[in-house]
Scaffold this active site. Sequence first.
Site, PDB file in Angstrom:
ATOM      1  N   HIS A 144       0.806  -1.227   0.000  1.00 23.98           N
ATOM      2  CA  HIS A 144       0.000   0.000   0.000  1.00 23.98           C
ATOM      3  C   HIS A 144       0.841   1.281   0.000  1.00 23.98           C
ATOM      4  O   HIS A 144       0.523   2.265   0.667  1.00 23.98           O
ATOM      5  CB  HIS A 144      -0.954   0.009   1.185  1.00 23.98           C
ATOM      6  CG  HIS A 144      -2.017  -1.047   1.125  1.00 23.98           C
ATOM      7  ND1 HIS A 144      -2.484  -1.561  -0.062  1.00 23.98           N
ATOM      8  CD2 HIS A 144      -2.700  -1.687   2.127  1.00 23.98           C
ATOM      9  CE1 HIS A 144      -3.429  -2.467   0.195  1.00 23.98           C
ATOM     10  NE2 HIS A 144      -3.567  -2.555   1.509  1.00 23.98           N
ATOM     11  N   HIS A 218      -9.798   1.929   0.581  1.00 25.01           N
ATOM     12  CA  HIS A 218      -9.723   0.722   1.407  1.00 25.01           C
ATOM     13  C   HIS A 218     -10.799   0.727   2.499  1.00 25.01           C
ATOM     14  O   HIS A 218     -10.523   0.367   3.652  1.00 25.01           O
ATOM     15  CB  HIS A 218      -8.331   0.608   2.029  1.00 25.01           C
ATOM     16  CG  HIS A 218      -7.947  -0.786   2.432  1.00 25.01           C
ATOM     17  ND1 HIS A 218      -8.614  -1.488   3.411  1.00 25.01           N
ATOM     18  CD2 HIS A 218      -6.968  -1.617   1.989  1.00 25.01           C
ATOM     19  CE1 HIS A 218      -8.049  -2.676   3.571  1.00 25.01           C
ATOM     20  NE2 HIS A 218      -7.048  -2.777   2.714  1.00 25.01           N
ATOM     21  N   GLU A 358     -11.494  -3.547  -3.011  1.00 21.70           N
ATOM     22  CA  GLU A 358     -10.514  -2.577  -3.483  1.00 21.70           C
ATOM     23  C   GLU A 358     -10.297  -2.721  -4.991  1.00 21.70           C
ATOM     24  O   GLU A 358      -9.490  -3.532  -5.429  1.00 21.70           O
ATOM     25  CB  GLU A 358      -9.184  -2.788  -2.756  1.00 21.70           C
ATOM     26  CG  GLU A 358      -9.294  -2.835  -1.245  1.00 21.70           C
ATOM     27  CD  GLU A 358      -8.115  -3.546  -0.629  1.00 21.70           C
ATOM     28  OE1 GLU A 358      -6.962  -3.116  -0.866  1.00 21.70           O
ATOM     29  OE2 GLU A 358      -8.330  -4.553   0.069  1.00 21.70           O
TER      30      GLU A 358
END
Length: 399
Positions: A144, A218, A358
């Site tokens: 991420h 997210h 996502e």
Amino acid sequence: MPDERPVNVEAADREKVMVLTRLSIFAAVLLAPAAADAATAERSRFGTMPDGTVIEAVTLTGENGVSARIIALGATLQSLNAPDREGRVADVTLGYDDLESYVGKPNYWGQTIGRYANRIAGGRFVLDGRTYQLQQNDGTNSLHGGADGFDKRVWRITNVASGPRASVTLALTSPDGDQGYPGTLQATVTYTLDDAGSLAIDYAATSDRPTIVNLTNHALFNMAGEGSPTSTLSQRLTIPAARYLPVDEKLIPTGELRPVAGTVFDFQQGRLLGDGLRDGRDPQIVVGHGWDHNWVLDKGTTAQPELAARLEDPASGRVLEVLTTEPGLQFYSGNFLDGSLVGKQGHVYRMTDGLAFEPQKFPDTPNQPAFGSARVEPGRPYRHSMIYRVSVAPAEAAR
């Protein structure tokens, strides 16, 4: 003596018509239905960072009872409130009630994820013959965007608008070398809520050098309402994808595009979350501690957002549809929620209390050319449009 000057009747009539027209227009404006401007955007103060930076929130509200609150820290979707079939409104996203918790106990709960969502193997990739080493914040992988990814940055609020659709735009500058990524990136995200319950999220980014970009949101959802004692196991999920990406022990895709048919990864016709989540006979469930995989959407990359997932809570009737222009959907069943974090309203979050959808490019795409390309370069901006659409299914449609 009477005034015998001739009277221009035609001109007098035109004057009367003009006056009446002006009055009609004025009355129409006053009496126009409020629905044309029903969606509102309201700024407020959410809290203060340790360095004194004030974090603002913008609440978008539609006339059907749906509202979304976005905070500048992480360009985060902090809440999404939606009514059930009885009109009872609940927040359907996990998170915190206060800024201090977002800062002191960070998690991926509604934040904008970047520069690259998901995992990059070894935290490195090669671009134009040069190897770039990223931060390794997930074992040996980069996850991420790194330990100080976009989810932990204070974004600038550049525009707030009410009207038929309410919106807020936030911007962030990521300098060259940030977390190991090349190029100075100018990123924006716009949240837009309409009166039908659709929250559109539009990402855009430009770079002054070739780089890689993969942005997403997210949020973790529970359509029974965050903190519901029933968790999500009785909710029904549909994913229009005939294939998914198996992963290795480090949760990096192996490169195989495996058919979902005959496995617990088959959500094509819809299935309850409780059906398959604990099925340890599938090695992929064991390695992922549940579902934490990327589905290869049948639609592929599209110009306009198309359906990627549908989640329904039969008890309340609340429905979430996720739409995207991207080719993949990472579905995460909240496997690492272990009760150690206390969220909104003092709720302790456990496994399956929230589900993440996502939309994105495939994980580790920069190292797996068969997955496509995540390359962004000057003159070729990055764009990703996604939608969280909430609605209510009638009682007879509940399954």
